[in-house]
Design a protein around this motif. Sequence first.
Motif, short mmCIF file in Angstrom:
data_model
loop_
_atom_site.label_atom_id
_atom_site.label_comp_id
_atom_site.label_asym_id
_atom_site.label_seq_id
_atom_site.Cartn_x
_atom_site.Cartn_y
_atom_site.Cartn_z
N ASP A 22 8.26 -11.29 6.12
CA ASP A 22 8.39 -12.17 5.09
C ASP A 22 7.24 -12.27 4.15
N VAL A 23 7.17 -11.94 2.92
CA VAL A 23 6.39 -12.00 1.86
C VAL A 23 6.85 -12.57 0.74
N SER A 24 5.83 -13.45 0.38
CA SER A 24 6.26 -14.66 -0.94
C SER A 24 5.70 -14.12 -2.05
N THR A 25 4.38 -13.30 -2.11
CA THR A 25 4.09 -12.65 -3.18
C THR A 25 3.57 -11.15 -3.04
N ALA A 26 4.32 -10.21 -3.25
CA ALA A 26 4.20 -8.77 -2.75
C ALA A 26 3.42 -8.16 -3.96
N ARG A 27 2.18 -7.32 -3.59
CA ARG A 27 1.90 -6.82 -4.81
C ARG A 27 2.26 -5.56 -5.20
N THR A 28 2.77 -5.63 -6.55
CA THR A 28 3.41 -4.35 -7.17
C THR A 28 2.42 -3.64 -8.01
N LEU A 29 2.26 -2.55 -7.70
CA LEU A 29 1.21 -1.71 -8.41
C LEU A 29 1.91 -1.13 -9.75
N SER A 30 0.88 -0.73 -10.85
CA SER A 30 1.35 0.00 -11.87
C SER A 30 1.54 1.45 -11.44
N THR A 31 2.79 2.07 -11.90
CA THR A 31 3.43 3.17 -11.40
C THR A 31 3.87 4.20 -12.46
N LEU A 32 3.55 5.68 -12.06
CA LEU A 32 4.03 7.04 -12.87
C LEU A 32 4.72 7.54 -12.03
N ASP A 33 6.00 8.19 -12.59
CA ASP A 33 6.74 8.92 -11.86
C ASP A 33 6.76 10.34 -12.63
#
Length: 148
Positions: A22-33
């Motif tokens: 359980d994670v309430s504030t996951a870190r989402t990174l800036s992403t390029l595909d």
Amino acid sequence: MIDAGVFDGTHAAMMVNPGTSDVSTARTLSTLDILVEFAGKHSHARAAPSEGINASDALTITQVAIALLRQQLKPTDQVHGIVSNGGEAPNIIPRKTSTHSYLRAADFESLQVLQERVQRCFEAAALATGCMLSSTSLSPAYMEMLNN
């Protein structure tokens, strides 16, 4: 979806991603595909290897260059990649190869710096092998998501 107007009039959005804890504030990174393709010249690997321009060599140089670059990246920078096309047959020098990669960084500015550095790895591989290089973004670059 944003460009198509799907979220027009939306005042709040929630993202849920299943995981092992359980994670309430996951870190989402800036992403390029991105998709990178190398184009060379096919040739028979035994009968006329000197007549080919080996796109597989360009892919190998790319992987080695990125691996060596990793020691100088920020701890929050990530480069993930797969070989999406490695050639047609073992006895044919490949004329075309491709790699599909994700670049991730803590913020959008860091992502731009990472993209420039990784792009130079692709360019160095093309230059060293004589292959042509094509690099395509498969989606827009996404900014990091800030939790509220």
